[in-house]
Scaffold this motif. Structure first.
Motif, short mmCIF file in Angstrom:
data_model
loop_
_atom_site.label_atom_id
_atom_site.label_comp_id
_atom_site.label_asym_id
_atom_site.label_seq_id
_atom_site.Cartn_x
_atom_site.Cartn_y
_atom_site.Cartn_z
N UNK A 125 0.83 -1.21 0.00
CA UNK A 125 0.00 0.00 0.00
C UNK A 125 0.87 1.26 0.00
N UNK A 126 1.87 1.33 0.89
CA UNK A 126 2.74 2.52 0.94
C UNK A 126 3.55 2.67 -0.34
N UNK A 127 3.96 1.55 -0.93
CA UNK A 127 4.77 1.61 -2.15
C UNK A 127 3.98 2.22 -3.30
N UNK A 128 2.77 1.72 -3.51
CA UNK A 128 1.99 2.19 -4.66
C UNK A 128 1.39 3.57 -4.42
N UNK A 129 1.12 3.91 -3.18
CA UNK A 129 0.66 5.26 -2.90
C UNK A 129 1.77 6.27 -3.17
N UNK A 130 3.01 5.90 -2.85
CA UNK A 130 4.13 6.80 -3.17
C UNK A 130 4.29 6.97 -4.67
N UNK A 131 4.01 5.89 -5.41
CA UNK A 131 4.12 5.97 -6.88
C UNK A 131 3.05 6.88 -7.46
N UNK A 132 1.87 6.86 -6.86
CA UNK A 132 0.79 7.73 -7.36
C UNK A 132 1.10 9.21 -7.15
N UNK A 133 1.96 9.51 -6.18
CA UNK A 133 2.36 10.91 -6.00
C UNK A 133 3.20 11.39 -7.17
N UNK A 134 3.93 10.45 -7.79
CA UNK A 134 4.78 10.79 -8.93
C UNK A 134 3.99 10.79 -10.22
N UNK A 135 3.08 9.84 -10.35
CA UNK A 135 2.38 9.68 -11.62
C UNK A 135 0.96 9.18 -11.38
N UNK A 136 0.00 9.97 -11.80
CA UNK A 136 -1.41 9.59 -11.64
C UNK A 136 -2.03 9.12 -12.95
N UNK A 137 -1.21 8.99 -14.00
CA UNK A 137 -1.74 8.59 -15.30
C UNK A 137 -1.50 7.11 -15.61
N UNK A 138 -1.03 6.38 -14.61
CA UNK A 138 -0.74 4.96 -14.79
C UNK A 138 -1.85 4.14 -14.13
N UNK A 139 -2.70 3.51 -14.95
CA UNK A 139 -3.81 2.73 -14.41
C UNK A 139 -3.32 1.56 -13.56
N UNK A 140 -2.13 1.06 -13.89
CA UNK A 140 -1.60 -0.08 -13.15
C UNK A 140 -1.36 0.28 -11.69
N UNK A 141 -0.93 1.51 -11.44
CA UNK A 141 -0.70 1.94 -10.07
C UNK A 141 -2.00 2.02 -9.28
N UNK A 142 -3.05 2.55 -9.90
CA UNK A 142 -4.36 2.58 -9.24
C UNK A 142 -4.84 1.15 -8.95
N UNK A 143 -4.61 0.27 -9.92
CA UNK A 143 -4.99 -1.14 -9.71
C UNK A 143 -4.22 -1.76 -8.54
N UNK A 144 -2.93 -1.45 -8.46
CA UNK A 144 -2.11 -2.07 -7.43
C UNK A 144 -2.45 -1.57 -6.03
N UNK A 145 -2.81 -0.30 -5.91
CA UNK A 145 -3.30 0.19 -4.61
C UNK A 145 -4.59 -0.55 -4.24
N UNK A 146 -5.44 -0.74 -5.26
CA UNK A 146 -6.67 -1.50 -5.02
C UNK A 146 -6.39 -2.92 -4.58
N UNK A 147 -5.38 -3.56 -5.19
CA UNK A 147 -5.01 -4.92 -4.80
C UNK A 147 -4.55 -4.96 -3.34
N UNK A 148 -3.74 -3.96 -2.95
CA UNK A 148 -3.25 -3.92 -1.57
C UNK A 148 -4.40 -3.80 -0.58
N UNK A 149 -5.38 -2.97 -0.90
CA UNK A 149 -6.54 -2.83 -0.03
C UNK A 149 -7.42 -4.08 -0.07
N UNK B 102 -8.31 -3.86 -19.76
CA UNK B 102 -9.13 -5.04 -19.48
C UNK B 102 -8.96 -5.47 -18.02
N UNK B 103 -7.72 -5.44 -17.54
CA UNK B 103 -7.47 -5.87 -16.17
C UNK B 103 -8.18 -5.02 -15.14
N UNK B 104 -8.29 -3.72 -15.39
CA UNK B 104 -8.97 -2.83 -14.44
C UNK B 104 -10.45 -3.20 -14.33
N UNK B 105 -11.09 -3.44 -15.46
CA UNK B 105 -12.51 -3.84 -15.42
C UNK B 105 -12.68 -5.20 -14.75
N UNK B 106 -11.73 -6.09 -14.94
CA UNK B 106 -11.79 -7.39 -14.26
C UNK B 106 -11.68 -7.19 -12.74
#
Length: 840
Positions: free
Chosen positions: A359-383, A407-411
């Motif tokens: 959770x802390x890793x991917x939240x730190x990544x979102x501070x750098x880049x909010x245009x990467x859907x994979x990062x939003x997905x990974x925070x969701x996975x952590x939660x 596709x992965x985000x909708x899944x």
């Protein structure tokens, strides 16, 4: 090579320790989960040879694998060791020392096994040999080559020695490449546009973007302020035009690189040699990850800069040394160096805490880049892993907004809706993901265009809708569609096999599992599932063979241990019982908190007439699960069978506390109360409760009749027995007991007879009481399998026939003379019967 300075080594170790000590408190995150925690190659039971057949993630290198291989740091160690070994290959008088060269080849191979870029150390060695060891510059090398080609001179001995060494190195490198190509079966890795968008972009977008990534990586080395654990997808927008201002950064990077290259190759001297080796360490190890020769599965990745950072550090250190040697800038250079070390150390300490959890890793990544859907997905996975589905859903939904065609985000959205029991929304999300899948193109392989995990949308959607019995065929169609898109999709065959069992099509389920086994014969779970199919097909011998296959592959397969033991036990073959007991003991060692294992050990001991052992196992099962229905009843039954009826009563009380409608428990309790405690009233309550729940229960009805007899209410007992006989006209003991009651009535002076007929006298004059009828044995109510279930009702039927009420009770009328004859005959035996009944 310079001597090692102990003070410098101590200083470096101290600084590194200070910077990274807090990382010891962080957990496994991101790729660690797949590469370490879930990697079967790291299990003690995995053969050592699989380490050379599988990649860093434990995946066979012949399947849909990435360029990311072994750990970069480990590769760096062998990379440096190989280079240092090669530096010792030059002997006196320019002779060749072969031992360091042989060691270099071995270390290159090991570095390559750790990470593919390890092979680039060969290029470093070649540059070192020509420009450092032999002292050539590019003009001198060109001059020598020109003179030789024009026939004006022969090849110098030193150059000849160099060529021999380089040929050996290049041949070894070629051999390693051939082996690597054979391992991956001549197939390049397959990536989707989500992993590396530029890789599937048209010209010139692809070339402009890939070249722009070079200055991006250089900037990360120079100023590692904004670090991100994942740079895929939309992290860096594509450069689609020559007019994009970011092209200036690319131009400036190549100009600076060209200046350094010319300086290092053209001019002799230590400075140019240092710059040349630094540039080689920066450029050559980066080539495999540069996308220039083949696409990789990422846009930018800081991990591929570990080895290039060595060259960068050499370049910075060399430049700082040049500046600090000038007295004017000496103090300033030291001040700047101190500031750099301090700021980077603090940055490192702070960055380490980002890796504390996923959770802390991917939240730190979102501070750098909010245009990467994979990062939003990974925070969701952590939660999601923390069961915080409501918050996880918000991040998954944001991923679909950032990248609507992901596709992965909708899944992920669909799976989270399912976890929240919002099945309608879950199905809509899966359908949306399915609609984004590429359409069928005849003759084109889907594996080349579709990420394997995206095919799971068919599996997930089918698993969701098959909960509805009316949509099983629709679910089967989805499984078949997934298989048609990828014939080696093992999970599709497995899931389809489970569905076909649910559809009561065991033969087709068998075909599905056999197909999956063709793809993976070393999968113990598949052999186990096939065994379950054979159980459904009523082929226990084949089922046992497949259980044994599963256990041969995985001796600790818990479900195979348990179910094969039960199968052996239920076969009735005495010779199989020792093996069944052994497997159950292994099962309880694997699952010490599962009461089912101890219960079935107790049942096995009961079969072997080992009453004391059976009692111990039953008590262990009850200790683990106080409301274990079958264990409670069977322990009480064991006591009743071994003349310990009074010990059975508290067990039955416990059973009936949890299951007040347990018919067999009520019967056994009533029997003990009547026959051992002489508690007629308590027994009567038990039997009456049974009849309240089931008026057609023959045992409960008969035993209530016995209570009436014991209460001396003979007429009520007679009527009760007549009703019982109507329920079970073929039960001989009911007829016999009815005759006893009627004999008692006759001997007591009753003249009236009921309208319902009396059966023929059996002449059982020696009975002094009417016994209650009770169940003798019960089997387990549960078996931890994936596809089969056993119930207590089924197991209790061993000594209890299911009887239906007789719809046509015989109604015959006796004439007075016949009745009188029977009464007179009974009276003649009155004295003897009463003596026996009274216990004289």
């Amino acid at each position: 090579m310079a001597d090692i300075n102990l003070k410098e080594v101590t200083l470096i170790v101290g600084v590194v320790t200070a910077c990274y000590w807090n990382s010891l408190f962080c957990g496994f995150v991101f790729d660690d989960v797949s590469a370490i925690l879930d990697n079967k190659d790291l299990h003690p039971s995995t053969p050592l040879k699989t380490l050379f057949q599988n990649d860093f993630w434990g995946t066979p290198m012949s399947e849909v694998t990435g360029v990311v291989g072994r750990a970069e740091l480990l590769s760096s160690i062998f990379f440096l060791a190989a280079f240092l070994s090669y530096t010792k290959s030059k002997g006196p008088d320019n002779s060749i020392v072969w031992t360091p060269i042989a060691l270099t080849v071995i270390l290159v191979a090991v570095a390559t096994l750790c990470k593919e870029q390890g092979i680039t150390v060969v290029g470093i060695c070649c540059v070192y040999e020509v420009f450092i060891a032999q002292g050539y510059t590019l003009p001198l090398l060109c001059t020598t080559a020109g003179q030789f080609l024009r026939g004006k001179s022969s090849i110098p001995f030193s150059l000849l020695q160099t060529l021999i060494k380089l040929i050996v190195l290049m041949f070894s490198t070629l051999l390693l490449v051939v082996i690597r190509v054979q391992v991956i079966q001549s197939q390049l890795p397959v990536f989707t546009r989500f992993d590396n968008p530029a890789a599937v972009s048209p010209t010139p977008t692809r070339q402009l973007t890939f070249n722009y990534l070079l200055p991006v990586n250089a900037w990360l080395l120079l100023n590692p302020s904004d670090l991100c654990c994942d740079w895929t997808m939309g992290t860096i927008p594509l450069i689609e035009s020559f007019l994009d201002i970011r092209n200036l950064a690319t131009f400036a990077f190549f100009c600076f690189l060209g200046i350094l290259g010319i300086f290092s190759l053209r001019y002799p001297g230590d400075s140019s040699k240092t710059v040349l080796m630094a540039l080689c360490l920066i450029a050559l190890p980066f080539i495999p990850a540069s996308n220039l020769f083949f696409p990789v599965g990422f846009v930018v990745a800081e991990r591929v800069l570990y080895v290039p950072s060595m060259g960068f550090c050499i370049l910075v250190a060399h430049g700082w040394q040049k500046i600090s040697n000038k007295s004017v800038f000496k103090k300033l250079s030291w001040a700047c160096l101190s500031v750099v070390i301090l700021t980077h150390a603090l940055k490192t300490l702070h960055r380490n805490w980002d890796w504390e959890s996923e959770y802390t890793l991917f939240m730190s990544a979102l501070k750098v880049n909010k245009n990467n859907a994979k990062l939003w997905n990974n925070v969701g996975h952590a939660l999601e892993n923390e069961k915080n589905f409501e918050r996880a859903l918000k991040y998954f939904l944001q991923a679909t907004h950032v990248q609507p065609d992901d596709i992965g985000a909708h899944m992920n959205v669909g799976r989270t809706y399912k976890n929240l029991n919002r099945t309608k929304e879950a199905e809509e999300s899966y359908v949306m993901a399915k609609s984004l899948m590429p359409q069928i193109i005849p003759g084109k392989k889907y594996a080349a265009r579709i990420a394997p995990n995206h095919l799971n949308v068919y599996i997930n959607l089918a698993n969701l809708i098959r909960a509805n019995e009316s949509r099983l065929e629709e679910a089967d169609q989805l499984y078949r569609q997934a298989i048609s898109m990828r014939p080696d999709f093992k999970q599709a065959y497995i899931s389809r096999g489970e569905l076909l069992l649910k559809m009561n099509k065991p033969l087709k389920a068998k075909e599905a599992y056999l197909k999956a086994l063709e793809l993976d014969r070393n999968n113990a779970d598949l052999w186990y599932n096939l065994a379950i199919v054979y159980i459904e097909l009523r082929e226990p011998n084949e089922a046992l063979k497949n259980f044994n296959h599963a256990l041969a592959l995985n001796p600790r397969h818990k479900l195979a241990l348990f179910n094969s033991a039960i199968l052996m036990q239920e076969s009735g073959e005495v010779k199989l019982r020792p093996e069944a007991r052994k497997r159950l003991l292994n099962y309880v060692n694997e699952e010490p908190l599962d009461a089912n294992g101890y219960f079935n050990l107790g049942m096995l001991a009961m079969d072997d007439k080992k009453d004391t052992e059976a009692e111990i196992w039953m008590k262990k099962a009850i200790k683990l699960q106080a409301d274990f229905r079958s264990a409670l009843f069977n322990l009480a039954l064991l006591y009743s069978q071994t003349a310990k009826e009074l010990k059975a009563l508290p067990i039955l009380e416990e059973l009936l506390k949890y299951y007040p409608d347990h018919v067999k428990g009520l019967i056994l309790k009533g029997d003990i109360l009547m026959n051992q405690k002489k508690d007629i009233l308590g027994a009567k309550k038990c039997f009456e409760k049974i009849l309240e729940m089931d008026p057609t229960n023959v045992q409960g009805k008969h035993n209530l009749c016995v209570v009436y007899f014991e209460e001396k209410d003979l007429l009520k007992a007679e009527r009760c027995l007549v009703e019982t006989l109507a329920l079970a006209p073929h039960e001989e003991y009911v007829q016999r007991h009815l005759n006893i009651v009627r004999d008692k009535i006759s001997s007591s002076g009753f003249v009236e007879q009921p309208v319902l007929p009396a059966g023929k006298s059996t002449g059982e004059e020696g009975e002094n009481r009417i016994p209650t009828e009770n169940v003798k044995e019960i089997r387990s109510e549960s078996r931890p399998t994936q596809t089969t279930e056993t119930t207590e009702d089924k197991s209790e039927s061993k000594h209890n026939k299911q009887l239906q009420k007789n719809k046509e009770a015989p109604q015959k009328t006796k004439d007075i003379k016949e009745i009188e004859k029977k009464r007179v005959a009974a009276l003649k035996r009155l004295e003897e019967i009463e003596r026996i009944l009274n216990g004289e």
